[in-house]
Write a protein that holds these residues in place. Structure first.
Motif, PDB file in Angstrom:
ATOM      1  N   ALA A 102       8.065  -3.083  -1.399  1.00  0.00           N
ATOM      2  CA  ALA A 102       7.543  -3.851  -0.487  1.00  0.00           C
ATOM      3  C   ALA A 102       6.517  -3.429   0.381  1.00  0.00           C
ATOM      4  O   ALA A 102       6.580  -2.255   0.920  1.00  0.00           O
ATOM      5  CB  ALA A 102       8.587  -4.274   0.242  1.00  0.00           C
ATOM      6  N   ASP A 103       5.621  -4.067   0.813  1.00  0.00           N
ATOM      7  CA  ASP A 103       4.586  -3.736   1.700  1.00  0.00           C
ATOM      8  C   ASP A 103       4.923  -4.153   3.029  1.00  0.00           C
ATOM      9  O   ASP A 103       4.880  -5.576   3.464  1.00  0.00           O
ATOM     10  CB  ASP A 103       3.024  -4.428   1.397  1.00  0.00           C
ATOM     11  CG  ASP A 103       2.129  -4.147   2.387  1.00  0.00           C
ATOM     12  OD1 ASP A 103       2.395  -3.382   3.577  1.00  0.00           O
ATOM     13  OD2 ASP A 103       1.078  -4.680   2.320  1.00  0.00           O
ATOM     14  N   PRO A 104       5.556  -3.412   3.910  1.00  0.00           N
ATOM     15  CA  PRO A 104       5.986  -4.059   5.176  1.00  0.00           C
ATOM     16  C   PRO A 104       5.191  -4.930   5.783  1.00  0.00           C
ATOM     17  O   PRO A 104       5.652  -5.752   6.620  1.00  0.00           O
ATOM     18  CB  PRO A 104       6.178  -2.878   5.833  1.00  0.00           C
ATOM     19  CG  PRO A 104       6.536  -1.503   4.942  1.00  0.00           C
ATOM     20  CD  PRO A 104       5.667  -1.976   3.879  1.00  0.00           C
ATOM     21  N   ALA A 105       3.668  -4.801   5.919  1.00  0.00           N
ATOM     22  CA  ALA A 105       2.852  -5.310   6.429  1.00  0.00           C
ATOM     23  C   ALA A 105       2.526  -6.856   6.075  1.00  0.00           C
ATOM     24  O   ALA A 105       2.104  -7.810   6.837  1.00  0.00           O
ATOM     25  CB  ALA A 105       1.484  -4.930   6.653  1.00  0.00           C
ATOM     26  N   ALA A 106       3.167  -7.057   4.780  1.00  0.00           N
ATOM     27  CA  ALA A 106       2.968  -8.414   4.119  1.00  0.00           C
ATOM     28  C   ALA A 106       4.320  -9.119   4.162  1.00  0.00           C
ATOM     29  O   ALA A 106       4.257 -10.061   3.588  1.00  0.00           O
ATOM     30  CB  ALA A 106       2.252  -8.262   2.891  1.00  0.00           C
TER      31      ALA A 106
END
Length: 137
Positions: A102-106
């Motif tokens: 997972a991309d934490p910023a998204a």
């Protein structure tokens, strides 16, 4: 961040039999059909102690998360951040685990997730989650 190794005991045997088959079992109380977490000993809604262990339907949403950066070691750059999370099943119960790939910023509250299972060496299969196709990650 790894989840495990996790070992079974007499209280968790049925749950881990399910995860070994790729199934997350929730506890549904017999008298009223309320769904409860796998570790419930009495229904959170009606107090019943009679349960059936039933497979979760598969719908899971992100409730909350935190990003835990990895510390650098031996003059190497840090690896990817760990993302512990709280998720909610369509049936209602919440579960604490981690997000993978997972991309934490998204990430966004309420976004759909997909369940996967990881098994640490010497441990049981445990549920982890990843953003559903077409979303963050």
């Amino acid at each position: 961040m790894t989840v495990g190794p996790v070992a079974r005991n007499t209280a968790t045997g049925t749950f881990f039999d399910g995860t070994a088959r790729g199934v997350f079992l929730l506890r549904r109380c017999r008298p009223s059909g309320h769904y409860n977490r796998p570790q419930a000993v009495s229904c959170t809604e009606c107090g019943s102690t009679g349960f059936d262990d039933v497979p979760a339907g598969g719908g899971v949403r992100l409730v909350s998360w935190v990003v835990v950066p990895e510390r650098p070691r031996d003059d190497r750059p840090p690896g990817p951040a760990a993302v512990p999370a709280i998720v909610e099943f369509d049936e209602g119960p919440w579960w604490w685990s981690k997000l993978v790939d997972a991309d934490p910023a998204a990430l966004t509250e309420g976004q759909p997730l997909r369940m996967l299972f990881e098994r640490a060496e010497g441990g049981e299969a445990v549920p982890v989650f990843t953003p559903a196709a077409g979303r963050a990650g």
